[in-house]
Design an enzyme around this catalytic site. Structure first.
Site, PDB file in Angstrom:
ATOM      1  CB  THR A 209      -0.930  -0.037   1.227  1.00 57.18           C
ATOM      2  OG1 THR A 209      -0.137  -0.373   2.348  1.00 57.18           O
ATOM      3  CG2 THR A 209      -1.990  -1.092   1.094  1.00 57.18           C
TER       4      THR A 209
ATOM      5  CB  SER B  11      15.089  13.104  -5.757  1.00 62.27           C
ATOM      6  OG  SER B  11      16.157  12.186  -5.800  1.00 62.27           O
TER       7      SER B  11
END
Lengths: 408, 408
Positions: B193, B408
């Site tokens: 998830t 990033s």
């Protein structure tokens, strides 16, 4: 759309003629284009054949028939149609392949089962039988051509022609190998391959040729990926005409078997890497070496998990030494791994060891390495002795442009 | 970089307060940003907890500890750190989590094991203990806040806040559910998830809450994908305070259990779909309904093979009804399928049936459907009764820009 030549392209190499192989191309016009799109390799009597094919559950009729044909072990002709894959076309597609097999067999005086057929291009449109019939008639009468012309005729969205040659001494006999390949997108590992053809004048028994091709496939075509998408038509065939005159190779114990396999492996590795170098939108060629895995197969799966990760591929495209994304891709692979034993490096510099960033990690050499075209990622899982090397390319705006900005 | 709000965003809904839950946020400044990035949910005594977590082999310390904590079944606090995932940080990362657990337990007079902690953000940087300590001190004293403020504070690259509420009647008692979630990239299925939290005032025994959450997870969070990349920190937790006063639910036979599960499933499906709607670069929301599979699980795997195919996702981005790419993705899934029984449709129009393009296939309504934002793909495998629906988004230049054009 016109595709620019890949910045990772290689010049087509010098490849010797293979005794017992004649190449011809013709224009069947399977698409609205003015180029050769039908290739014919005429093979000497007594040629052995072996093949590896896509494991797709939706394979084309060409693949279904090919799987049966290579079991018989002998071939007299190869036909390759470019511009239409003839996949997912039901009985009409199968009839077109059988028509080609019969027409060529009739001309050569061989069995239809000795005519191998491949097709590549759009999925879901039956190969037009009239164009195929006229194209085959033309190609049977055409002048012979070079390896590079044949490599060009089997291509579709390829931006450069791809070939490789090698030779080996089998005891007293010098033998030659030549290979050509096409592929750029819908390239994935694990299942099988793309369209590749290898020819040799060596004499090799079909079952042993199959054994060697399957073994080479495991270490080459099955270790590359462009986009993780596996074609319905992937095929690599190897043909051995026997014209070199060596005593036929039948097992690993025969003199020269190891030398032949080494040459075959080299050609397969060259061809596989060339496909990655023509990956859709590719700007960088990425080699991922995985060691310390539970097994070689586990190492390959971890390598492919990294090679198929969009986040890893975009990080490399951006020149970003984002080893956290490599950790993520190792973690999701579903293979034995221990976070606290995992080490990751780029271009020979370790960034993280044993589950933690290195305190003295110097990003400067890594940043410089990532500016180049040839990128190396090292991953040591620290749980066993398994190892594998896989190859992929970066994921760029070019891939999106090729696949989303234009209707196919 | 500033990310534009997803064109698929939904407005944050009205969600009622949940008795027994108090929300607070504070600025720990885990990154150089001026926004709340530390969230605290204070939970009433007697609150049950259940959770599902990433199956990554490189899971964070938060996940490792969380797996053990939910087995104990009771919770008094949830802490969420945004801006630093604290994953792959070894013993220093684990110490930071244990410090937070101890500090909160001390303030609330509960056990450290009753304090659940999640972290999300960059991988490989230990969570700074000093910032965490000051942030926890601040959040313990902060004013209570709304669901939307909490949903905002747990987000990282999310472009909109995501929440869902539902209610149900358990026999005589009305109960409420509220859920918030974050996630945009590194979103994959099959394993687990992202970060999601569901709160209810219903009384539910922990083991039954776990059973229901796991079941809902199989049909919701495990059926979405943005990029096929699974995070090291994925977590969904469900908390039941019991303040509604219903007789505690302990099994499917209890009055109201079905009603509670239906409400829980609705909230989970809403939250999962909201994550897809915020998929990095997403321009279209894609629902893929697979029927006729060997089993429900096989249908889910086929659906995810399609949903993770870059060639399918780019075709949808380009408005291209390229069902051949869907055939390819079915074929590579490795699940039971029969090419000659396969049917594929878009937006309610069948393009191919039983392994062949339909003779009277009219592309006009399909082309119109693909111009919209909500895309539906139907796949019937024709081999069994298994079915599943999965959700994903398209693959666009925006995804490449977010992940490759910026460091990033």
């Amino acid at each position: 759309m016109d595709l620019e030549r890949s910045p990772l392209a290689r010049a087509f190499p010098e490849i010797p003629a293979i005794s017992g192989v004649e190449l011809r191309v013709a224009r069947a016009r399977y698409k609205e284009w003015d180029r050769a799109d039908l290739t014919f390799a005429k093979l000497a009597e007594g040629t052995s054949v072996a093949g590896v094919f896509t494991k797709s559950a939706c394979a084309s009729s060409e693949v279904e028939l090919g799987r049966e044909q290579v079991k018989l072990g002998s071939a007299r002709a190869l036909i390759v149609n470019a511009g239409n894959s003839n996949a997912f076309t039901g009985v009409r597609g199968r009839e077109a392949v059988e028509q080609i097999m019969a027409q060529v067999a009739d001309a050569l005086g061989c069995k239809p089962s000795e005519v191998l057929v491949s097709s590549t291009g759009v999925i879901g449109v039956p190969l037009p039988k009239d164009k195929a019939r006229a194209g085959i008639a033309a190609v049977l009468e055409a002048d012979t051509c070079s390896w590079e012309e044949a490599a060009s005729a089997i291509g579709t969205t390829d931006t450069f022609t791809k070939g490789s040659g090698a030779s080996a001494m089998l005891d007293e006999t010098r033998i030659e190998l030549a290979g050509i390949i096409k592929g750029s997108g819908m390239i994935a590992p694990d299942m099988a391959t793309m369209l590749g053809y290898i020819f040799t004048d060596a004499a090799v028994e079909p079952t042993f040729l199959q054994e060697m091709l399957s073994k080479a496939n495991d270490a080459t075509y099955s270790c590359i990926t462009v986009d993780g998408d596996t074609s319905t038509s992937d095929t690599v065939l190897a043909f051995a005409t026997g014209k070199a005159g060596n005593p036929p190779l039948a097992s690993w114990d025969d003199p020269g078997a190891d030398a032949f396999y080494a040459a075959l492996l080299q050609v397969c590795r060259d061809l596989a890497q060339l496909v990655v170098r023509d990956g859709e939108g590719a700007q960088k060629f990425i080699e991922i070496a995985v060691s310390g895995a539970d097994s070689d197969e586990s190492a390959r799966r971890v390598g492919l998990s990294i090679a198929n990760s969009p986040l890893v591929k975009t990080a490399i495209a951006g020149g970003d030494a984002n080893w956290g994304r490599v950790v993520m891709a190792v973690g999701k692979a579903g293979e034995p791994a221990d976070r606290d034993k995992l080490s990751i490096g780029f271009g020979g510099t370790w960034a993280a060891k044993d589950g933690q960033p290195l305190a003295d990690y110097d990003e400067a050499p890594v940043a410089k390495h990532l500016e180049g075209q040839d990128i190396r990622i090292d991953v040591d899982l620290g749980v066993g002795d398994g190892r594998a090397t896989v190859w992929t390319c970066d994921l760029t705006h070019g891939y999106i442009s090729i696949n989303a900005d234009y209707r196919s």
